[in-house]
Design an enzyme around this catalytic site. Structure first.
Site, PDB file in Angstrom:
ATOM      1  N   GLU A  94      51.891  19.185  37.133  1.00  0.00           N
ATOM      2  CA  GLU A  94      50.738  18.789  37.934  1.00  0.00           C
ATOM      3  C   GLU A  94      49.480  19.482  37.428  1.00  0.00           C
ATOM      4  O   GLU A  94      49.539  20.609  36.945  1.00  0.00           O
ATOM      5  CB  GLU A  94      50.997  19.136  39.408  1.00  0.00           C
ATOM      6  N   CYS A 107      42.384  22.760  36.931  1.00  0.00           N
ATOM      7  CA  CYS A 107      43.450  23.754  37.003  1.00  0.00           C
ATOM      8  C   CYS A 107      44.645  23.131  36.290  1.00  0.00           C
ATOM      9  O   CYS A 107      45.167  22.106  36.736  1.00  0.00           O
ATOM     10  CB  CYS A 107      43.752  24.043  38.476  1.00  0.00           C
ATOM     11  N   CYS A 114      58.455  27.442  36.056  1.00  0.00           N
ATOM     12  CA  CYS A 114      57.907  28.762  35.687  1.00  0.00           C
ATOM     13  C   CYS A 114      59.033  29.721  35.368  1.00  0.00           C
ATOM     14  O   CYS A 114      60.105  29.660  35.966  1.00  0.00           O
ATOM     15  CB  CYS A 114      57.056  29.318  36.830  1.00  0.00           C
ATOM     16  N   CYS A 118      57.914  34.814  41.415  1.00  0.00           N
ATOM     17  CA  CYS A 118      57.081  35.245  42.541  1.00  0.00           C
ATOM     18  C   CYS A 118      57.621  34.584  43.808  1.00  0.00           C
ATOM     19  O   CYS A 118      57.750  33.360  43.856  1.00  0.00           O
ATOM     20  CB  CYS A 118      55.630  34.839  42.320  1.00  0.00           C
ATOM     21  N   CYS A 121      55.598  31.683  45.712  1.00  0.00           N
ATOM     22  CA  CYS A 121      55.029  30.568  44.946  1.00  0.00           C
ATOM     23  C   CYS A 121      56.018  29.406  44.862  1.00  0.00           C
ATOM     24  O   CYS A 121      57.186  29.598  44.515  1.00  0.00           O
ATOM     25  CB  CYS A 121      54.649  31.047  43.553  1.00  0.00           C
ATOM     26  N   CYS A 339      46.619  26.616  45.195  1.00  0.00           N
ATOM     27  CA  CYS A 339      47.328  27.618  44.410  1.00  0.00           C
ATOM     28  C   CYS A 339      48.735  27.828  44.941  1.00  0.00           C
ATOM     29  O   CYS A 339      48.931  28.031  46.131  1.00  0.00           O
ATOM     30  CB  CYS A 339      46.638  28.967  44.544  1.00  0.00           C
TER      31      CYS A 339
HETATM   32  N1  SAH Z   1      51.508  32.445  36.461  1.00  0.00           N
HETATM   33  C1  SAH Z   1      50.109  32.627  36.529  1.00  0.00           C
HETATM   34  C2  SAH Z   1      49.316  31.365  36.817  1.00  0.00           C
HETATM   35  C3  SAH Z   1      49.840  30.426  37.884  1.00  0.00           C
HETATM   36  S1  SAH Z   1      49.707  30.911  39.577  1.00  0.00           S
HETATM   37  C4  SAH Z   1      49.771  33.719  37.508  1.00  0.00           C
HETATM   38  O1  SAH Z   1      50.654  34.207  38.172  1.00  0.00           O
HETATM   39  O2  SAH Z   1      48.627  34.126  37.569  1.00  0.00           O
HETATM   40  C5  SAH Z   1      48.017  30.846  39.962  1.00  0.00           C
HETATM   41  C6  SAH Z   1      47.616  31.745  41.124  1.00  0.00           C
HETATM   42  O3  SAH Z   1      48.138  31.251  42.369  1.00  0.00           O
HETATM   43  C7  SAH Z   1      48.157  33.155  40.994  1.00  0.00           C
HETATM   44  O4  SAH Z   1      47.159  34.081  41.322  1.00  0.00           O
HETATM   45  C8  SAH Z   1      49.265  33.187  42.025  1.00  0.00           C
HETATM   46  O5  SAH Z   1      49.564  34.477  42.438  1.00  0.00           O
HETATM   47  C9  SAH Z   1      48.676  32.328  43.111  1.00  0.00           C
HETATM   48  N2  SAH Z   1      49.646  31.819  44.061  1.00  0.00           N
HETATM   49  C10 SAH Z   1      50.951  31.589  43.886  1.00  0.00           C
HETATM   50  N3  SAH Z   1      51.515  31.127  45.018  1.00  0.00           N
HETATM   51  C11 SAH Z   1      50.522  31.068  45.930  1.00  0.00           C
HETATM   52  C12 SAH Z   1      50.456  30.636  47.292  1.00  0.00           C
HETATM   53  N4  SAH Z   1      51.527  30.170  47.915  1.00  0.00           N
HETATM   54  N5  SAH Z   1      49.263  30.702  47.919  1.00  0.00           N
HETATM   55  C13 SAH Z   1      48.168  31.124  47.275  1.00  0.00           C
HETATM   56  N6  SAH Z   1      48.157  31.523  46.010  1.00  0.00           N
HETATM   57  C14 SAH Z   1      49.326  31.498  45.329  1.00  0.00           C
END
Ligand code: SAH
Length: 346
Positions: A94, A107, A114, A118, A121, A339
């Site tokens: 996406e 974005c 991935c 995390c 996420c 995000c």
């Molecule tokens: N892997 C990279 C880029 C993808 S995530 C990274 O971790 O930076 C992009 C951003 O979204 C990151 O800052 C991540 O921590 C944040 N993110 C992930 N899950 C989220 C959620 N449920 N709500 C808000 N931000 C989130």
């Protein structure tokens, strides 16, 4: 169906020129083909109208053009647009267009799924299927740029690598895509308008510095306490805050460019004074700014955004220590485009 033929866009301009020489044709045909592929962005050999029919047939016997296909578009009430992008092997990633008054930001995704874990996420739940290749990343940007012109009457102004995947775990392809995005033969965008966001892979951050990249770096910090960070981002056991700090100091010493820390404040996870103090301390190691991002709930409901008074405490403490801080509101939540919500739900 996955074709056995090679994707012609994996060839550099010199390789294309050599290919034509090797078949007894003129090298400049390679330049013409390169121009069709990258400047004009065509999807079919038949569109290369300055080549003879035979040459076009010869190309399609030997190569394919694995273009992405925007399969499905969703539009949010706030103007955000999410593309479901189908790849040549039918996998889907996406990408998102986020318009504001002053800019339109793409974005983009760097991996299918991935590699990291995390816990907050949605993409992490998909596991990593494969890395995107440079043109699959580039194509996402081109598609979003077209939509930006179509729906918002202006070209794309910024790009963030904050879609699916961990960009620094697909280092080579991400850098190659940025090379194309910034080159005059590609989109000619300034690297200053590009931000790569990483969950914090110390070795690769050092490599970025050594490679003298010109784009911005954002780090998803979320906690400056090792134990807490490990709980929410388990890979942090291997990529410790100490190593991260060391890599960021190295980055700054080489690039002189501030880091952005992305930070979500969750109830009962990082909503205590000790968390705020640890963040303030961490922020003093390297010039930086903090971007507090709103948590976008994913289905399992384990994580909850902290109260606004705690977020206010964070802001005050950071400002008191002269650390720039911004709060980023979510965009495109109603279509799961915000995000951390990218998970091919559609
Ligand atoms: N892997 C990279 C880029 C993808 S995530 C990274 O971790 O930076 C992009 C951003 O979204 C990151 O800052 C991540 O921590 C944040 N993110 C992930 N899950 C989220 C959620 N449920 N709500 C808000 N931000 C989130």
């Amino acid at each position: 169906m996955i074709s056995e033929k090679k994707d012609i866009r994996a060839l550099s301009k010199d390789e294309l020129r050599s290919f034509f020489e090797s078949i007894g044709d003129k090298a400049f045909r390679g330049t013409q083909v390169y121009d069709w592929l990258w400047n004009k962005g065509i999807h079919s050999f038949d569109d290369m109208t300055n080549l003879s029919k035979e040459t076009r047939a010869h190309l399609s016997e030997n190569f394919v053009i694995n273009h992405i296909k925007v399969d499905h578009i969703q539009k949010s009430n706030d103007g955000t647009i999410k593309n479901a992008v189908k790849l040549h092997d039918d996998l889907v990633v996406e990408s998102v267009l986020i318009p504001t008054k002053s800019r339109t930001t793409a974005c983009v995704s760097s991996q299918v799924g991935c590699s990291l874990d995390c816990r907050f996420c949605a993409t992490a739940k998909l596991k990593r299927m494969r890395n995107l290749n440079p043109d699959e990343i580039y194509d996402q940007v081109v598609a979003i740029d077209k939509e930006s012109r179509l729906y918002h009457n202006k070209p794309l102004s910024n790009i963030v690598f904050m879609g699916m995947g961990e960009p620094l775990m697909n280092y080579k392809n991400v850098l190659e895509s940025i090379e194309k995005i910034t080159s005059e033969e590609g989109l000619g965008m300034s690297p200053k308008r590009i931000t790569v966001s990483t969950s914090g892979v110390p070795k690769m951050i050092k490599k970025l510095a050594d490679d003298e990249v010109k784009f911005h770096l954002a780090v998803s910090l979320h906690s400056a306490i090792q134990e807490t960070r490990e709980q929410i981002m388990p890979f942090a056991k291997a990529f410790t805050l100490t190593d991260l700090r060391d890599a960021l100091e190295y980055w700054y010493s080489k690039t002189n460019r501030k880091i952005t820390y992305e930070y979500i404040v969750w109830k009962d996870i990082n909503d205590k004074w000790a968390d705020i103090e640890a963040l303030v301390t961490f922020c003093k190691y390297v010039p930086c700014k903090v971007n507090i991002i709103e948590y976008n709930p994913i289905d399992d409901g384990q994580f909850q955004q902290a109260s606004s008074s705690i977020i206010e405490d964070y802001i005050q403490a950071l400002e008191h220590n002269r650390i720039p801080v911004t709060v980023r509101r979510s965009r495109g939540k109603d279509i799961d485009a915000a995000c951390g919500q990218l998970a091919n739900k559609q």
